[in-house]
Structure formats: C-alpha cells, structure tokens
Design a protein around this motif. Sequence first.
Motif, PDB file in Angstrom:
ATOM      1  N   ASN A 185      -6.905   9.522  55.849  1.00 24.80           N
ATOM      2  CA  ASN A 185      -8.070   9.689  56.709  1.00 24.80           C
ATOM      3  C   ASN A 185      -9.010  10.730  56.101  1.00 24.80           C
ATOM      4  OD1 ASN A 185      -7.282   7.861  58.767  1.00 24.80           O
ATOM      5  ND2 ASN A 185      -5.836   9.393  59.552  1.00 24.80           N
ATOM      6  N   VAL A 186     -10.304  10.508  56.311  1.00 26.33           N
ATOM      7  CA  VAL A 186     -11.279  11.445  55.740  1.00 26.33           C
ATOM      8  C   VAL A 186     -11.869  12.307  56.841  1.00 26.33           C
ATOM      9  CG1 VAL A 186     -11.875   9.985  53.771  1.00 26.33           C
ATOM     10  CG2 VAL A 186     -13.145   9.726  55.914  1.00 26.33           C
ATOM     11  N   SER A 187     -12.406  13.450  56.450  1.00 23.99           N
ATOM     12  CA  SER A 187     -12.905  14.426  57.420  1.00 23.99           C
ATOM     13  C   SER A 187     -14.216  13.974  58.058  1.00 23.99           C
ATOM     14  CB  SER A 187     -13.109  15.785  56.733  1.00 23.99           C
ATOM     15  OG  SER A 187     -14.173  15.696  55.809  1.00 23.99           O
ATOM     16  N   ARG A 188     -14.493  14.531  59.215  1.00 25.10           N
ATOM     17  CA  ARG A 188     -15.749  14.248  59.917  1.00 25.10           C
ATOM     18  C   ARG A 188     -16.944  14.724  59.078  1.00 25.10           C
ATOM     19  NH1 ARG A 188     -18.771  17.669  63.234  1.00 25.10           N
ATOM     20  NH2 ARG A 188     -20.190  16.590  64.688  1.00 25.10           N
ATOM     21  N   ASP A 189     -16.776  15.842  58.365  1.00 23.79           N
ATOM     22  CA  ASP A 189     -17.868  16.364  57.537  1.00 23.79           C
ATOM     23  C   ASP A 189     -18.246  15.360  56.448  1.00 23.79           C
ATOM     24  OD1 ASP A 189     -18.160  19.148  58.629  1.00 23.79           O
ATOM     25  OD2 ASP A 189     -16.045  19.203  58.073  1.00 23.79           O
ATOM     26  N   TRP A 190     -17.248  14.678  55.887  1.00 22.73           N
ATOM     27  CA  TRP A 190     -17.521  13.674  54.854  1.00 22.73           C
ATOM     28  C   TRP A 190     -18.308  12.493  55.438  1.00 22.73           C
ATOM     29  CZ3 TRP A 190     -18.090  12.841  49.979  1.00 22.73           C
ATOM     30  CH2 TRP A 190     -18.047  11.537  49.478  1.00 22.73           C
ATOM     31  N   LEU A 191     -17.934  12.066  56.622  1.00 23.10           N
ATOM     32  CA  LEU A 191     -18.632  10.944  57.261  1.00 23.10           C
ATOM     33  C   LEU A 191     -20.085  11.312  57.560  1.00 23.10           C
ATOM     34  CD1 LEU A 191     -15.811   9.752  59.717  1.00 23.10           C
ATOM     35  CD2 LEU A 191     -16.492   8.710  57.532  1.00 23.10           C
ATOM     36  N   LYS A 192     -20.310  12.556  57.968  1.00 19.65           N
ATOM     37  CA  LYS A 192     -21.681  13.007  58.237  1.00 19.65           C
ATOM     38  C   LYS A 192     -22.512  13.067  56.941  1.00 19.65           C
ATOM     39  CE  LYS A 192     -21.424  13.739  62.711  1.00 19.65           C
ATOM     40  NZ  LYS A 192     -22.275  12.999  63.671  1.00 19.65           N
ATOM     41  N   LEU A 193     -21.874  13.545  55.850  1.00 23.19           N
ATOM     42  CA  LEU A 193     -22.566  13.591  54.563  1.00 23.19           C
ATOM     43  C   LEU A 193     -22.894  12.171  54.096  1.00 23.19           C
ATOM     44  CD1 LEU A 193     -23.583  14.945  51.952  1.00 23.19           C
ATOM     45  CD2 LEU A 193     -21.218  14.908  51.111  1.00 23.19           C
ATOM     46  N   GLU A 194     -21.948  11.269  54.260  1.00 21.44           N
ATOM     47  CA  GLU A 194     -22.152   9.874  53.857  1.00 21.44           C
ATOM     48  C   GLU A 194     -23.325   9.258  54.619  1.00 21.44           C
ATOM     49  OE1 GLU A 194     -19.157   6.295  52.872  1.00 21.44           O
ATOM     50  OE2 GLU A 194     -19.090   6.972  54.957  1.00 21.44           O
ATOM     51  N   HIS A 195     -23.406   9.537  55.892  1.00 26.98           N
ATOM     52  CA  HIS A 195     -24.503   9.003  56.713  1.00 26.98           C
ATOM     53  C   HIS A 195     -25.852   9.528  56.211  1.00 26.98           C
ATOM     54  CE1 HIS A 195     -26.761   7.645  60.207  1.00 26.98           C
ATOM     55  NE2 HIS A 195     -27.241   8.875  60.330  1.00 26.98           N
ATOM     56  N   ALA A 196     -25.894  10.829  55.885  1.00 26.43           N
ATOM     57  CA  ALA A 196     -27.160  11.433  55.422  1.00 26.43           C
ATOM     58  C   ALA A 196     -27.596  10.845  54.084  1.00 26.43           C
ATOM     59  CB  ALA A 196     -26.997  12.947  55.308  1.00 26.43           C
ATOM     60  N   VAL A 197     -26.625  10.632  53.186  1.00 26.74           N
ATOM     61  CA  VAL A 197     -26.953  10.125  51.843  1.00 26.74           C
ATOM     62  C   VAL A 197     -27.389   8.664  51.897  1.00 26.74           C
ATOM     63  CG1 VAL A 197     -25.966   9.556  49.584  1.00 26.74           C
ATOM     64  CG2 VAL A 197     -25.499  11.782  50.632  1.00 26.74           C
ATOM     65  N   LEU A 198     -26.742   7.879  52.737  1.00 23.77           N
ATOM     66  CA  LEU A 198     -27.027   6.443  52.774  1.00 23.77           C
ATOM     67  C   LEU A 198     -28.230   6.096  53.654  1.00 23.77           C
ATOM     68  CD1 LEU A 198     -23.392   4.990  52.906  1.00 23.77           C
ATOM     69  CD2 LEU A 198     -24.854   5.397  50.925  1.00 23.77           C
ATOM     70  N   THR A 199     -28.791   7.098  54.326  1.00 23.67           N
ATOM     71  CA  THR A 199     -30.008   6.869  55.111  1.00 23.67           C
ATOM     72  C   THR A 199     -31.163   6.551  54.174  1.00 23.67           C
ATOM     73  OG1 THR A 199     -29.271   8.404  56.833  1.00 23.67           O
ATOM     74  CG2 THR A 199     -31.625   7.906  56.751  1.00 23.67           C
ATOM     75  N   GLN A 200     -31.889   5.505  54.448  1.00 23.93           N
ATOM     76  CA  GLN A 200     -32.968   5.061  53.568  1.00 23.93           C
ATOM     77  C   GLN A 200     -34.188   5.981  53.619  1.00 23.93           C
ATOM     78  OE1 GLN A 200     -32.665   2.454  51.420  1.00 23.93           O
ATOM     79  NE2 GLN A 200     -30.546   2.379  52.124  1.00 23.93           N
ATOM     80  N   GLU A 201     -34.490   6.517  54.786  1.00 28.03           N
ATOM     81  CA  GLU A 201     -35.669   7.359  54.959  1.00 28.03           C
ATOM     82  C   GLU A 201     -35.406   8.776  54.420  1.00 28.03           C
ATOM     83  OE1 GLU A 201     -38.611   6.299  56.132  1.00 28.03           O
ATOM     84  OE2 GLU A 201     -37.698   4.295  56.190  1.00 28.03           O
ATOM     85  N   PRO A 202     -36.462   9.457  53.910  1.00 22.18           N
ATOM     86  CA  PRO A 202     -36.301  10.849  53.477  1.00 22.18           C
ATOM     87  C   PRO A 202     -35.834  11.726  54.637  1.00 22.18           C
ATOM     88  CG  PRO A 202     -38.414   9.950  52.757  1.00 22.18           C
ATOM     89  CD  PRO A 202     -37.823   8.944  53.697  1.00 22.18           C
ATOM     90  N   LEU A 203     -35.005  12.703  54.339  1.00 22.00           N
ATOM     91  CA  LEU A 203     -34.460  13.571  55.385  1.00 22.00           C
ATOM     92  C   LEU A 203     -35.508  14.567  55.845  1.00 22.00           C
ATOM     93  CD1 LEU A 203     -30.928  14.421  53.905  1.00 22.00           C
ATOM     94  CD2 LEU A 203     -31.504  12.630  55.549  1.00 22.00           C
ATOM     95  N   SER A 204     -35.545  14.807  57.145  1.00 20.32           N
ATOM     96  CA  SER A 204     -36.391  15.879  57.677  1.00 20.32           C
ATOM     97  C   SER A 204     -35.687  17.203  57.402  1.00 20.32           C
ATOM     98  CB  SER A 204     -36.581  15.695  59.182  1.00 20.32           C
ATOM     99  OG  SER A 204     -35.336  15.860  59.855  1.00 20.32           O
ATOM    100  N   LEU A 205     -36.393  18.306  57.621  1.00 15.96           N
ATOM    101  CA  LEU A 205     -35.794  19.623  57.402  1.00 15.96           C
ATOM    102  C   LEU A 205     -34.544  19.799  58.248  1.00 15.96           C
ATOM    103  CD1 LEU A 205     -35.852  22.468  56.187  1.00 15.96           C
ATOM    104  CD2 LEU A 205     -37.370  23.158  58.050  1.00 15.96           C
ATOM    105  N   THR A 206     -34.611  19.368  59.503  1.00 16.06           N
ATOM    106  CA  THR A 206     -33.454  19.496  60.409  1.00 16.06           C
ATOM    107  C   THR A 206     -32.282  18.674  59.901  1.00 16.06           C
ATOM    108  OG1 THR A 206     -34.940  19.826  62.296  1.00 16.06           O
ATOM    109  CG2 THR A 206     -32.667  19.194  62.782  1.00 16.06           C
TER     110      THR A 206
END
Length: 561
Positions: free
Chosen positions: A159-180
Amino acid sequence: MTEIKYITRTRAQESSAAVERLYITMRHLFNRGFYKPMGVSGETLREALLLLRPEIYGSIADEKVELSGLLYVIERLPIGIEECRYINLTSDEGYSQSHFKPIVPPKRRRNCYRIDYEQMNIEITRGRSDIYDVLTHLTFMFVESHKIKDRILIDDDDNVSRDWLKLEHAVLTQEPLSLTEREIAISHTTIILGRSFAEINDIYSAFATEENPDRFLHVIYWLGKIALEEVLENNKRTITFSPILRERLGHHIYGEIWATKIKTELQRLQLLDRPLHIISANMHSVMNSIFAADVLKSKLRGKDKTEIFEELSKTGNSDLRALVAERATNEGMLFLPDTSGTNIDVQIFDTAKIKFDNTPFSKYAVPENTADKPVLIVMDYAFGEQAYETIDELLKPFNKDFHLNVESVSIMGKAGILVGEKGDIMIPTAHINEGTGDNYPFENELNVEMFQGNDIPVFGGSMITVLGTSLQNKDLLKFFHDSTWRVIGLEMEGAHYQKAIQSASKIRKSINPDIKVRYAYYASDNPLETGSTLASGGLGASGVKPTYLITIKILEQIFNC
C-alpha cells in the motif's frame, strides 16, 4: 609470541579504493554491453558510490533525499530522463538526420533523443569521461529514487501513502497549479522526501522550465513511480551501450575529424606555416580581451576593463557581444562551429590582421614579416579524457608529413580549490593523474608572482586530475592536500593535455621539443567546504575577473608585451 597488529584503513584509503572500483566496474559494464543499475549487476557501482559519498551528492548515504545534488544531476541530464526505464548510450549514429528532436542538457553539451515514452538515447562523443559522468549521475539519481520509494510504501501489502496519492494527483492534473495547490503539493512532498517545506520551497524554482514551472514535483513523482514499479512489478531500469559506441570508443574518431578540419582551414587561409599558439579557453575571453575595450568605449563610457567584461557576460547583452564579434571577424577571426561531435568550437585569429594600436596590447612589437606573425587557435573546453584525444590529434603532422609550427599551448580553465575560496587563482607546477601512478611535472611559463597585486589570492603547487567532478571526496582530497603531494586543486583535463603535449614534443618529435606550456585555473568551487561545492551553484559575475586576468596574462606572453 609476536603480537598481532590489526591494520585499519583510513577514510582516504577507503575512498581511493572506492574510486578504483567505480572506474573498473564502469569499464566492465561498458564491455558487457548492458546492466540493471538497481539490480545485481549494478550493486558494485551503488556500493562504491555510497562508500565514496562524493561531496556534490551531499546526503546520498542518508535516509532523506538530497535536493542540491539532485538539481546538479538533473541540469546535466536530458529533460524527461526521470520518466525513462531504458537508457541507451550511443555514438553519433545518425539521429540528427531523423525526426527525433535533440535534447541538450542545460549544463552539459551532449545530444540526447527521446525515442519513445520509456527510452532515452544519450550520445557519447567526448570519450570515457563522458560515460563516467553519465553513469555516476544516473546511479545517484536511481539511489535517490529508491529512497522516495521506501517512504511511499507503508506496509507489507504494497500500500502507498496518502502523501504519494496527493502528489500523484497534483502531477497528473492537466491545468497549471495555483499557488495554493502548489504549496499543498509541496507540503505532501516534504513527508516523501524527508525535507522541510522551506528547503523544498527554496530550490523549487531552480528545477522549473518555461514549459513546466512545476517540474520539481514532476521529477520526484516519476523517480518514485519508476522505483515502485521496479520493486512491485520487477520491471528493472536498464542501461545499454550500443555496439557502435563500444566499437568506436578510444579510437580518436571524433578528435581526428575535429583536428583535420582545423588544419584544413589553416591551409585554406595560408596560415599553416605561421607560428601557432593553441589556447584552451571559452569562446569569449580571448576575443573580448583583444577587441572589447575599443569597440565598447563609447557605449560603456567610464567603465574599466573588468566592468566591460562583466557587462558582456550578462545574458541580456547579446547586442554588445555581437559588436565585439563583428570587429573580431573584420580583423582576422574565423569561428569554426563544431560539426565533428566533439562539442568543441574553435576560433582562429590571424594576428596579421589585428590593429594592435587599438587594443590593450599596443606595446606588442609586431613582427614586420607576415610569416612571423602568430596565429591563435582558441578551442573551447574539452571534457576529461577528451583533452588527450583532441590535443593529440591537433599536434600530429598534417597529411602525415607536414609538421606544425606550434610554439605554445595554454590552458585556462576552472577547477576545484583546496587551499582558498571560489574565485581564487591556481598556477600548477605538476599534474597528478588520480587512480594511476602517472604524474606530469612541467615548466609553467606562468607563475604566482605574475598574478599578484590584482586583489585575487593566487596559489602555486601540484594539481590532481580526477576521473570526474561527481567523484570528489573530502577525505581523499584532504589526504592529497595534507600529505607531501601538497595538492592545491583538482580538475579533469590537465594530465591528459600534458600527456599529449609531452608525447608529441619529446617522443614523436612532431612539434618543437621546447614548446612552451601555460596552465592557470580559477576556482569554481571548494569541495572541502560545505556550501562551496559544485552543487551550490556557479561563480556568476565573480568569475569574470579571474577568467580575464588569466586570459590577458596568456596573451601578454604570446604577444611578448
């Protein structure tokens, strides 16, 4: 009964053995043709690197991920390398004529090609040192990727950590990340890397590109993802060496093409009979030292020479550089961009066409006879063992029987310093080749006294030629500095240059046996000081003054001022 003595090795001896093992292992793997860096075949390489703990790789032996070392490596490897499971080291095999777009790392000139989503080809045209450089950087990067993997997996059920899943979501998001969104992603990444929010925030922008401002997150994600797949799916990363690379390496193929082009141009310009002075430097310092002051005297009125050189070094002043280049071209400079694969550009200066009254070298007593007027051959920096290949080929007779009239070879470079600080100057009296018994004492036409009185500390003594900057080790360097070797600095080309010069002048007799040699280096880093290693960044504007001071001293001797 004789007492048994237990002999323990010092850290310097262990480090020396680790360097030797790295050197031998890399040559063995190259001859083998392929290996899996995180598998059994790459174990010796990993263990030696972890034992050596090079300074630029910082905390490679710790649990936390090394950020500065990772940035140093990423800048010297092609963009997208972290996504690739298969890395193929090739010779120049015609990819430049294909639809593949070359990817050139920002801090290392080598052509790379992304073949598909999981394969990267890296062209090796600069000799064995290039291979050592790539393999040590890749080994470091893969070791760090497994640190990330160890922090992602949280139990035996994969099993992988919740932090990894959150990082994966941010990286695979197509739109540029906001500051938040970016700061939330960084917050989760701190747990994965074992680093503080401030540490990541400080280095975040250094990884960014115009196309991908959030490249730091991208790099960390793909390093972790590939490492996870190696463990969970047994899908190991593989490094291969193409058959043509293995066949060509060591035969001076690129160096011969490069040197022949220079000699052919000299023949075309009817300069082959003239006194030749070879200078290894960058592509701007010789040209600027001769022409810049007069060309820019109206545009940069009131500025002294150093200030003019600093202005020319600024990224936004391409118009000023173009003016100087135009004057140089009009007064006998020919620029030869490299087409051989060595990545070493060349400038040829016919001093018969230079109006010396308009230069800082107006005291030069120009020979009346054109045949006696020198020709400068300025070559860009070689890389490690490539220095031997290029100079060896350049000093050979043209068309096998025409001996060149080479009067001097001057080497101006940057090096690590062991006795001072960044920006200081080193004048070597001998080069010691690391890992061998080879050493090259020589009569240096430059000396410490020539450089004193310029507000730059100057040191003289022996210098060590290392296998690679990525293998700098504090214990080993401290031994060379503190022992009777009395080494003042380290670089990668000196012994290779001198080996070629000595063989050409003393044994082959293809050039003047009394050829003059000049070596001078400015300090780009101090590997014995934490925070002053190569991973801490370049010199910036502070490197301008020593660069030009060395260049001017070399030119003053050539012009007999």
